[in-house]
Design an enzyme around this catalytic site. Sequence first.
Site, PDB file in Angstrom:
ATOM      1  N   PHE A  27      49.914  39.398  39.538  1.00 41.32           N
ATOM      2  CA  PHE A  27      49.815  38.830  40.893  1.00 41.32           C
ATOM      3  C   PHE A  27      49.077  37.475  40.895  1.00 41.32           C
ATOM      4  O   PHE A  27      49.658  36.431  41.217  1.00 41.32           O
ATOM      5  CB  PHE A  27      49.117  39.882  41.767  1.00 41.32           C
ATOM      6  CG  PHE A  27      48.582  39.396  43.071  1.00 41.32           C
ATOM      7  CD1 PHE A  27      49.354  38.618  43.929  1.00 41.32           C
ATOM      8  CD2 PHE A  27      47.287  39.751  43.474  1.00 41.32           C
ATOM      9  CE1 PHE A  27      48.841  38.189  45.149  1.00 41.32           C
ATOM     10  CE2 PHE A  27      46.782  39.335  44.688  1.00 41.32           C
ATOM     11  CZ  PHE A  27      47.540  38.542  45.521  1.00 41.32           C
TER      12      PHE A  27
ATOM     13  N   ILE B 233      46.586  41.332  24.611  1.00 47.93           N
ATOM     14  CA  ILE B 233      45.328  40.637  24.277  1.00 47.93           C
ATOM     15  C   ILE B 233      44.432  41.478  23.374  1.00 47.93           C
ATOM     16  O   ILE B 233      43.487  40.957  22.786  1.00 47.93           O
ATOM     17  CB  ILE B 233      44.536  40.181  25.537  1.00 47.93           C
ATOM     18  CG1 ILE B 233      44.135  41.367  26.423  1.00 47.93           C
ATOM     19  CG2 ILE B 233      45.313  39.141  26.330  1.00 47.93           C
ATOM     20  CD1 ILE B 233      43.055  41.019  27.444  1.00 47.93           C
TER      21      ILE B 233
ATOM     22  N   THR C  91      35.449  39.738  38.914  1.00 42.11           N
ATOM     23  CA  THR C  91      35.600  40.244  40.275  1.00 42.11           C
ATOM     24  C   THR C  91      34.236  40.507  40.906  1.00 42.11           C
ATOM     25  O   THR C  91      33.264  40.798  40.188  1.00 42.11           O
ATOM     26  CB  THR C  91      36.423  41.563  40.242  1.00 42.11           C
ATOM     27  OG1 THR C  91      36.242  42.260  41.478  1.00 42.11           O
ATOM     28  CG2 THR C  91      35.956  42.497  39.132  1.00 42.11           C
TER      29      THR C  91
ATOM     30  N   GLU D 195      33.538  43.073  42.323  1.00 41.91           N
ATOM     31  CA  GLU D 195      33.266  44.521  42.225  1.00 41.91           C
ATOM     32  C   GLU D 195      32.204  44.845  41.177  1.00 41.91           C
ATOM     33  O   GLU D 195      31.619  45.922  41.211  1.00 41.91           O
ATOM     34  CB  GLU D 195      34.561  45.293  41.945  1.00 41.91           C
ATOM     35  CG  GLU D 195      35.572  45.039  43.040  1.00 41.91           C
ATOM     36  CD  GLU D 195      36.731  46.009  43.086  1.00 41.91           C
ATOM     37  OE1 GLU D 195      36.607  47.146  42.625  1.00 41.91           O
ATOM     38  OE2 GLU D 195      37.790  45.609  43.600  1.00 41.91           O
TER      39      GLU D 195
ATOM     40  N   SER E 101      34.295  48.292  33.495  1.00 42.43           N
ATOM     41  CA  SER E 101      34.944  47.599  32.368  1.00 42.43           C
ATOM     42  C   SER E 101      34.915  46.087  32.576  1.00 42.43           C
ATOM     43  O   SER E 101      34.760  45.316  31.630  1.00 42.43           O
ATOM     44  CB  SER E 101      36.381  48.107  32.161  1.00 42.43           C
ATOM     45  OG  SER E 101      37.214  47.723  33.247  1.00 42.43           O
ATOM     46  N   LYS E 102      35.039  45.639  33.827  1.00 42.96           N
ATOM     47  CA  LYS E 102      34.977  44.197  34.094  1.00 42.96           C
ATOM     48  C   LYS E 102      33.557  43.673  33.865  1.00 42.96           C
ATOM     49  O   LYS E 102      33.362  42.569  33.354  1.00 42.96           O
ATOM     50  CB  LYS E 102      35.436  43.895  35.527  1.00 42.96           C
ATOM     51  CG  LYS E 102      36.907  44.143  35.802  1.00 42.96           C
ATOM     52  CD  LYS E 102      37.853  43.245  35.025  1.00 42.96           C
ATOM     53  CE  LYS E 102      37.845  41.812  35.496  1.00 42.96           C
ATOM     54  NZ  LYS E 102      38.902  41.007  34.821  1.00 42.96           N
TER      55      LYS E 102
ATOM     56  N   LYS F 265      47.848  48.130  45.849  1.00 42.68           N
ATOM     57  CA  LYS F 265      46.640  47.633  46.507  1.00 42.68           C
ATOM     58  C   LYS F 265      46.851  47.691  48.014  1.00 42.68           C
ATOM     59  O   LYS F 265      47.988  47.718  48.491  1.00 42.68           O
ATOM     60  CB  LYS F 265      46.342  46.191  46.056  1.00 42.68           C
ATOM     61  CG  LYS F 265      46.325  45.990  44.548  1.00 42.68           C
ATOM     62  CD  LYS F 265      45.007  46.416  43.932  1.00 42.68           C
ATOM     63  CE  LYS F 265      45.042  46.524  42.418  1.00 42.68           C
ATOM     64  NZ  LYS F 265      45.567  45.417  41.656  1.00 42.68           N
ATOM     65  N   LEU F 266      45.736  47.685  48.759  1.00 37.50           N
ATOM     66  CA  LEU F 266      45.811  48.014  50.191  1.00 37.50           C
ATOM     67  C   LEU F 266      46.879  47.235  50.967  1.00 37.50           C
ATOM     68  O   LEU F 266      47.749  47.853  51.609  1.00 37.50           O
ATOM     69  CB  LEU F 266      44.436  47.782  50.857  1.00 37.50           C
ATOM     70  CG  LEU F 266      44.437  48.072  52.364  1.00 37.50           C
ATOM     71  CD1 LEU F 266      44.613  49.558  52.641  1.00 37.50           C
ATOM     72  CD2 LEU F 266      43.157  47.558  53.026  1.00 37.50           C
TER      73      LEU F 266
ATOM     74  N   PRO G 212      36.577  58.690  45.390  1.00 39.36           N
ATOM     75  CA  PRO G 212      35.220  58.980  44.918  1.00 39.36           C
ATOM     76  C   PRO G 212      34.437  57.679  44.687  1.00 39.36           C
ATOM     77  O   PRO G 212      35.017  56.704  44.207  1.00 39.36           O
ATOM     78  CB  PRO G 212      35.435  59.698  43.571  1.00 39.36           C
ATOM     79  CG  PRO G 212      36.880  60.002  43.487  1.00 39.36           C
ATOM     80  CD  PRO G 212      37.616  59.126  44.444  1.00 39.36           C
TER      81      PRO G 212
END
Length: 350
Positions: A11, A60, A125, A127, A153-154, A189-190, A274
């Site tokens: 995206f 990668i 991100t 997040e 992980s990010k 995604k939303l 969760p």
Amino acid sequence: MKILVTGGAGFIGSSFVRYLLGAREDAEIVNLDLLTYAGNLRNIEEVAANPRYRFVRGDIADRVQLREVFEEHQFDAVVNFAAETHVDRSILDSAPFVRTNIEGTRCLLEEARRYKVERFIQISTDEVYGSLGSTGSFREDTPLDPTSPYSASKAAADLMVLAYVKTHRVPALVTRCSNNYGPYQFPEKLIPVLITNAMENRPLPIYGDGMNVREWIFADEHSRAVLMALERGNPGEVYNVGSGHEKTNLEVVHEILRLMDKPESLIQFVKDRPAHDRRYSIDCSKIRREWAWSPEIDFCTGLAATIEWYRTHQDWIREIKNTSYLSYYDQMYTRRDETLAGTASSKEED
Ligand code: NAD
Ligand code: TYD
């Protein structure tokens, strides 16, 4: 400038590839993408014939393959968009997130170091900062506090990038952006879930009470900031990117229904995710100050343009919403219910 863009069939990566080729006439791009379920060559078909663009299908996290690509091209810069990106999938199975987001980033850093690239941009991100209460915003020095396997992980990848700057002097920097929306976003995604379901008069799933807040930015605005990071960013630094457009999920769904002239009865409240982060909010005063970057597209205009794109790209949606997509959704809802009831076994145990 010869630039390796990874994840450029997804995206935001595809938005960046289109934007960069248009904005810089001297830019040459190699787009390395594994074409997972989220990668789609149709996202970049409008640049496929451009002589300054080349696509390579690759992973990668595969050092051998990466070495061949770096050896062949002698890149000036790397922009790493490639990732597993969906929180709900990371709850079902975190293994691909560790492999691509952490190990894949490490492999790229190793090749960037070996071939002495001049810039490495890690696309991260907001997040990674975790969840906010009703006040405050994330700054670049806010401590990392990820809550999902995706965001963990990010965060790990960000730390690895910053460690390579210090230890190996790889000239890398990190951007952390808020939630993106716009054309070509995969309907998991939303916003694309809501638009594409509303188009078919199917229920619009809203997790929990719908009061979680996200800060929404049109993807092309993010791409504009990434190019600034490439050209003006300092190694070792972190740059937040955001729009200031904070919305509850209920505000988003109401706006979509209004713009699409659909009834509110389509809204269906479902069980919560969760550890569902309550609120994200980005303080991006640093890039406003240092790069004079500012968002230009207001949420309602961007949303209307996004709805129009999905309305006129039904074939793109049909190709994606195929049997494997639908079976993922069945599995996701069944397993999410099991997770919430504490009866789910992990994927590794299955
Ligand atoms: P996406 O899921 O749409 O695309 C990811 C792309 O990466 C796909 O084309 C996929 O094929 C490719 N990919 C996955 N694993 C790979 C591997 N091992 N090797 C090579 N390619 C691989 O993601 P997106 O929403 O475009 O996000 C791009 C980046 O931006 C990610 O790093 C994400 O963490 C970050 N980001 C996303 C958002 C958002 O709201 N979507 C917000 C902030 C940051
Ligand atoms: P999402 O697009 O998955 O992004 P993220 O969780 O990475 O921010 O979700 C955005 C918000 O919308 C989040 O609060 C979860 C919620 N959500 C729903 O209510 N229903 C849905 O079907 C999805 C996919 C998300």
